[in-house]
Motif scaffolding. Structure first.
Motif, mmCIF file in Angstrom:
data_model
loop_
_atom_site.group_PDB
_atom_site.id
_atom_site.type_symbol
_atom_site.label_atom_id
_atom_site.label_comp_id
_atom_site.label_asym_id
_atom_site.label_seq_id
_atom_site.Cartn_x
_atom_site.Cartn_y
_atom_site.Cartn_z
ATOM 1 N N SER A 135 -3.068 -0.777 6.285
ATOM 2 C CA SER A 135 -4.055 0.000 5.521
ATOM 3 C C SER A 135 -3.587 0.191 4.080
ATOM 4 N N ILE A 136 -2.277 0.342 3.884
ATOM 5 C CA ILE A 136 -1.732 0.425 2.526
ATOM 6 C C ILE A 136 -1.985 -0.884 1.787
ATOM 7 N N ALA A 137 -1.709 -2.000 2.458
ATOM 8 C CA ALA A 137 -1.931 -3.318 1.844
ATOM 9 C C ALA A 137 -3.409 -3.533 1.528
ATOM 10 N N ASP A 148 6.012 2.850 -2.278
ATOM 11 C CA ASP A 148 5.861 3.213 -3.687
ATOM 12 C C ASP A 148 5.974 1.982 -4.578
ATOM 13 N N GLY A 149 6.947 1.122 -4.274
ATOM 14 C CA GLY A 149 7.122 -0.088 -5.070
ATOM 15 C C GLY A 149 5.925 -1.006 -4.982
ATOM 16 N N ALA A 150 5.383 -1.135 -3.772
ATOM 17 C CA ALA A 150 4.209 -1.994 -3.592
ATOM 18 C C ALA A 150 3.004 -1.432 -4.332
ATOM 19 N N MET A 151 2.835 -0.104 -4.302
ATOM 20 C CA MET A 151 1.704 0.515 -4.990
ATOM 21 C C MET A 151 1.825 0.337 -6.507
ATOM 22 N N ALA A 152 3.054 0.419 -7.020
ATOM 23 C CA ALA A 152 3.254 0.236 -8.459
ATOM 24 C C ALA A 152 3.040 -1.218 -8.856
#
Length: 203
Positions: free
Chosen positions: A95-97, A163-167
């Motif tokens: 879901s984050i992806a 957090d890294g993936a979102m950034a």
């Protein structure tokens, strides 16, 4: 009891204000958008705005509460599916992806907000911390079902990857970022499930 039009109008106005805030705060930043802009786009008066939100900051907290509610809903749905803990974490990760790959993605709403409100005592900052503590606790609890120790360090590792993936997702190719993130999650799950290394007994 049937509510009159005058009784229902305030909640409708609040909904319009909040929907407008969610859209513009996320897309353009919080400090960049003033109350006049929100009032105009929500098609309400300033008096109506202040009747529902005593200040702009209270609207910002409400915006973050809505984001928190949406993410909690996704996590609750994943847990309610009754899958093994590792698969529940995979569902949350997926879901984050999906969010990173969605049109208009602009990073984490909470990290964006806390960058604009660095004072740790500010209500906006506190709302961000509360959300992140809940998320850390949720992941810690799931990892503890796989192997109790060291669940929290592994959960912090997960949150840092998230957090890294979102950034990175709003800077680079979202598909590649998501692939890297999901591969990292698999590596974390594998490492966490492995028994801790112990010194061999003396022969």
């Amino acid at each position: 009891m049937v509510r009159s039009e005058s009784e229902s109008r305030p909640s409708e106005a609040r909904s319009r204000l909040l929907k407008t805030a969610i859209r513009v705060f996320y897309a353009e930043g919080i400090h960049a958008v003033g109350v006049d802009r929100i009032v105009a786009e929500a098609q309400v008066t300033r008096a109506t705005f202040y009747r529902h939100f005593p200040s702009k900051e209270s609207l910002v907290v409400a915006y973050l509460n809505e984001a928190d509610r949406a993410i909690r809903g996704q996590a609750d749905a994943a847990v309610a599916a009754g899958l093994p803990a590792a698969d529940t974490i995979r569902t949350i990760s997926a879901s984050i992806a999906e969010g990173i790959r969605s049109p208009g993605f602009r990073g984490c709403a909470f990290l964006n907000a806390v960058a604009e409100y660095p004072d740790p005592d500010h209500p906006v900052h506190q709302a961000v911390l509360a959300h992140r503590q809940w998320f850390l606790d949720t992941i810690t609890g799931l990892l503890a079902k796989i192997r109790e120790q060291p669940a929290e360090p592994a959960a912090r590792h997960f949150v840092m990857m998230r957090d890294g993936a979102m950034a990175a997702g709003c800077l680079f190719d979202p598909a590649l970022v998501c692939e890297t993130f999901l591969r990292g999650v698999e590596g974390l799950l594998k490492a966490h499930a492995a028994p801790s290394y112990t010194e061999p007994a003396d022969m």
